[in-house]
Design a protein around this motif. Structure first.
Motif, PDB file in Angstrom:
ATOM      1  N   ARG A 128      34.461-111.996  67.658  1.00  0.00           N
ATOM      2  CA  ARG A 128      33.239-111.189  67.770  1.00  0.00           C
ATOM      3  C   ARG A 128      33.578-109.738  68.094  1.00  0.00           C
ATOM      4  NH1 ARG A 128      29.893-110.098  72.313  1.00  0.00           N
ATOM      5  NH2 ARG A 128      27.770-109.478  71.724  1.00  0.00           N
ATOM      6  N   LEU A 129      34.491-109.523  69.022  1.00  0.00           N
ATOM      7  CA  LEU A 129      34.842-108.168  69.407  1.00  0.00           C
ATOM      8  C   LEU A 129      35.560-107.433  68.280  1.00  0.00           C
ATOM      9  CD1 LEU A 129      35.996-108.652  73.098  1.00  0.00           C
ATOM     10  CD2 LEU A 129      33.887-107.606  72.291  1.00  0.00           C
ATOM     11  N   TYR A 130      36.373-108.165  67.524  1.00  0.00           N
ATOM     12  CA  TYR A 130      37.083-107.516  66.419  1.00  0.00           C
ATOM     13  C   TYR A 130      36.103-107.066  65.341  1.00  0.00           C
ATOM     14  CZ  TYR A 130      40.935-106.558  63.204  1.00  0.00           C
ATOM     15  OH  TYR A 130      41.823-105.948  62.364  1.00  0.00           O
ATOM     16  N   GLN A 131      35.069-107.868  65.114  1.00  0.00           N
ATOM     17  CA  GLN A 131      34.039-107.460  64.156  1.00  0.00           C
ATOM     18  C   GLN A 131      33.280-106.240  64.676  1.00  0.00           C
ATOM     19  OE1 GLN A 131      33.548-108.907  60.992  1.00  0.00           O
ATOM     20  NE2 GLN A 131      32.456-106.944  60.847  1.00  0.00           N
ATOM     21  N   MET A 132      33.006-106.213  65.977  1.00  0.00           N
ATOM     22  CA  MET A 132      32.341-105.058  66.579  1.00  0.00           C
ATOM     23  C   MET A 132      33.199-103.805  66.441  1.00  0.00           C
ATOM     24  SD  MET A 132      30.833-106.907  70.012  1.00  0.00           S
ATOM     25  CE  MET A 132      30.170-105.405  70.717  1.00  0.00           C
ATOM     26  N   LEU A 133      34.506-103.973  66.548  1.00  0.00           N
ATOM     27  CA  LEU A 133      35.417-102.849  66.384  1.00  0.00           C
ATOM     28  C   LEU A 133      35.346-102.305  64.957  1.00  0.00           C
ATOM     29  CD1 LEU A 133      37.784-101.139  67.618  1.00  0.00           C
ATOM     30  CD2 LEU A 133      39.321-102.875  66.680  1.00  0.00           C
ATOM     31  N   GLN A 134      35.383-103.212  63.986  1.00  0.00           N
ATOM     32  CA  GLN A 134      35.321-102.782  62.586  1.00  0.00           C
ATOM     33  C   GLN A 134      33.967-102.172  62.236  1.00  0.00           C
ATOM     34  OE1 GLN A 134      37.462-105.543  59.706  1.00  0.00           O
ATOM     35  NE2 GLN A 134      37.352-106.873  61.500  1.00  0.00           N
ATOM     36  N   ASP A 135      32.913-102.627  62.916  1.00  0.00           N
ATOM     37  CA  ASP A 135      31.570-102.095  62.660  1.00  0.00           C
ATOM     38  C   ASP A 135      31.305-100.799  63.418  1.00  0.00           C
ATOM     39  OD1 ASP A 135      31.087-104.266  61.037  1.00  0.00           O
ATOM     40  OD2 ASP A 135      30.000-105.400  62.560  1.00  0.00           O
ATOM     41  N   GLY A 136      32.243-100.399  64.266  1.00  0.00           N
ATOM     42  CA  GLY A 136      32.070 -99.164  65.010  1.00  0.00           C
ATOM     43  C   GLY A 136      31.264 -99.295  66.284  1.00  0.00           C
ATOM     44  N   VAL A 137      30.963-100.524  66.698  1.00  0.00           N
ATOM     45  CA  VAL A 137      30.198-100.735  67.930  1.00  0.00           C
ATOM     46  C   VAL A 137      31.058-100.425  69.155  1.00  0.00           C
ATOM     47  CG1 VAL A 137      28.910-102.424  69.304  1.00  0.00           C
ATOM     48  CG2 VAL A 137      28.750-102.456  66.800  1.00  0.00           C
ATOM     49  N   VAL A 138      32.349-100.777  69.103  1.00  0.00           N
ATOM     50  CA  VAL A 138      33.292-100.420  70.158  1.00  0.00           C
ATOM     51  C   VAL A 138      34.413 -99.581  69.557  1.00  0.00           C
ATOM     52  CG1 VAL A 138      32.792-102.448  71.573  1.00  0.00           C
ATOM     53  CG2 VAL A 138      34.640-102.555  69.889  1.00  0.00           C
ATOM     54  N   HIS A 139      34.996 -98.728  70.378  1.00  0.00           N
ATOM     55  CA  HIS A 139      36.099 -97.884  69.928  1.00  0.00           C
ATOM     56  C   HIS A 139      37.436 -98.624  69.996  1.00  0.00           C
ATOM     57  CE1 HIS A 139      33.244 -94.751  71.680  1.00  0.00           C
ATOM     58  NE2 HIS A 139      33.223 -94.549  70.378  1.00  0.00           N
ATOM     59  N   ALA A 140      37.552 -99.503  70.987  1.00  0.00           N
ATOM     60  CA  ALA A 140      38.799-100.229  71.213  1.00  0.00           C
ATOM     61  C   ALA A 140      38.467-101.569  71.847  1.00  0.00           C
ATOM     62  CB  ALA A 140      39.734 -99.424  72.121  1.00  0.00           C
ATOM     63  N   ALA A 141      39.406-102.505  71.746  1.00  0.00           N
ATOM     64  CA  ALA A 141      39.170-103.838  72.313  1.00  0.00           C
ATOM     65  C   ALA A 141      40.487-104.437  72.780  1.00  0.00           C
ATOM     66  CB  ALA A 141      38.508-104.752  71.281  1.00  0.00           C
ATOM     67  N   ILE A 142      40.421-105.168  73.892  1.00  0.00           N
ATOM     68  CA  ILE A 142      41.559-105.923  74.409  1.00  0.00           C
ATOM     69  C   ILE A 142      41.345-107.362  73.957  1.00  0.00           C
ATOM     70  CG2 ILE A 142      42.922-106.499  76.437  1.00  0.00           C
ATOM     71  CD1 ILE A 142      42.601-103.480  75.908  1.00  0.00           C
ATOM     72  N   ILE A 143      42.122-107.805  72.979  1.00  0.00           N
ATOM     73  CA  ILE A 143      41.870-109.084  72.319  1.00  0.00           C
ATOM     74  C   ILE A 143      43.179-109.826  72.048  1.00  0.00           C
ATOM     75  CG2 ILE A 143      39.711-108.340  71.237  1.00  0.00           C
ATOM     76  CD1 ILE A 143      41.282-107.728  68.705  1.00  0.00           C
ATOM     77  N   ARG A 144      43.034-111.038  71.493  1.00  0.00           N
ATOM     78  CA  ARG A 144      44.197-111.767  71.013  1.00  0.00           C
ATOM     79  C   ARG A 144      44.644-111.168  69.679  1.00  0.00           C
ATOM     80  NH1 ARG A 144      45.834-113.457  75.616  1.00  0.00           N
ATOM     81  NH2 ARG A 144      44.371-114.837  76.682  1.00  0.00           N
TER      82      ARG A 144
END
Length: 298
Positions: A128-144
């Motif tokens: 979910r967070l990676y999709q948000m990153l690609q959509d521009g919702v977040v600038h960066a994410a700490i993920i797997r």
């Protein structure tokens, strides 16, 4: 300053025509700046032969000074712009897995280095967070770790060890072997995930068949279930480090060999490099500190 920049640009680009394009000015504006500089100095800086310009002796003497002055001015402008961007920076950061459990320390690290940073935190699973990153919702994410998409960069942060935890009232020997764990009950965290699949594979590899008592995708529920004697659970070391230090949970003294890498994913060009570097450094420091027994209660 604009006059000196015009001089340097005209010389570097062999004439007013090219210099005007580089400076995004009309040719007449560039010529006017050169003329104004000559009038101010009271000398001719160029010999003019039609459109061909040749530096005079005055121009040759002035040029290296003009180059140094404009270079220093450009450097100063860049530094001030960086400070302004840093002071006004807004960072939308996604936190997955164990990352939220480091937030208190992470926030202290970041605000100490970047006191004007404005944070907008989003949480969720890696997908979910990676999709948000690609959509521009977040600038960066700490993920797997994920497969990098266009305009997305991935930077390794830390390896999060998966440990086995138990009710703190359980007594364990100094070293536990897999065979010692036969007949245990299991609190299953995040069923259907890569984590749960890795745990299931570990149990099968050691010939263990545990009775599941609770299935949950909430790590806090899993911890409470274990603390109340519902069974053992495989969880991220970073998510339980403080409870272990406080005696609320116990770590079963066995090495699982399981770990979960964590990466910083960010949209290229969306966040100042300095901020990204601070995030990376802060997570490295926090993760290391959380693993040190003397600092677990910090």
């Amino acid at each position: 300053m604009s006059q000196l920049k015009a001089l340097v640009t005209v010389v570097r680009h062999n004439g007013v025509v090219r210099a005007s394009k580089v400076m995004h000015l009309a040719q007449s504006s560039v010529t006017a700046r050169i003329r104004a500089l000559e009038d101010e100095l009271g000398v001719s800086l160029f010999d003019r032969n039609g459109r061909h310009l040749t530096l005079t002796a005055y121009g040759e003497t002035l040029l290296p000074y003009a180059e140094r002055i404009t270079a220093i001015a450009d450097e100063a402008e860049s530094v001030i712009a960086g400070m302004r961007d840093q002071a006004q920076c807004h960072l939308a950061l996604g936190l997955a897995s164990s990352a939220p459990y480091l937030f208190d320390d992470l926030y202290r690290e970041l605000t100490k280095a970047l006191p004007h940073l404005k944070l907008h935190i989003r949480t969720g699973h890696t997908g979910r967070l990676y999709q948000m990153l690609q959509d521009g919702v977040v600038h960066a994410a700490i993920i797997r770790p994920v497969e990098a998409a266009p305009q997305v960069s991935l930077v390794p942060l830390y390896e999060d060890e998966t440990i086995l935890i138990s009710d703190p009232r359980r007594a364990w020997p100094a070293a536990v072997q897999p065979a010692d764990l036969a007949g245990e009950r299991l609190v299953v965290f995040d069923p259907g995930s890569a984590h749960a699949a890795a745990v299931d594979q570990w149990l099968r590899a050691h010939g263990l068949s545990w009775e599941p008592t609770i299935y949950t995708d909430d790590v806090e529920v899993a911890k409470q279930a274990v603390a109340n004697g519902a069974g053992l659970c495989f969880l991220s070391e970073l998510t339980v480090s403080r409870e272990i230090a406080r005696g609320q949970l116990s770590r079963v003294p066995i090495r699982t060999g399981l770990s979960r890498p964590t990466v910083l994913a960010y949209r290229t060009g969306r966040v100042p490099v300095e901020v990204l570097a601070r995030v990376q450094t802060a997570f490295a420091h926090v993760a290391a500190r959380c693993r040190h027994p003397d600092n677990q209660l910090a």
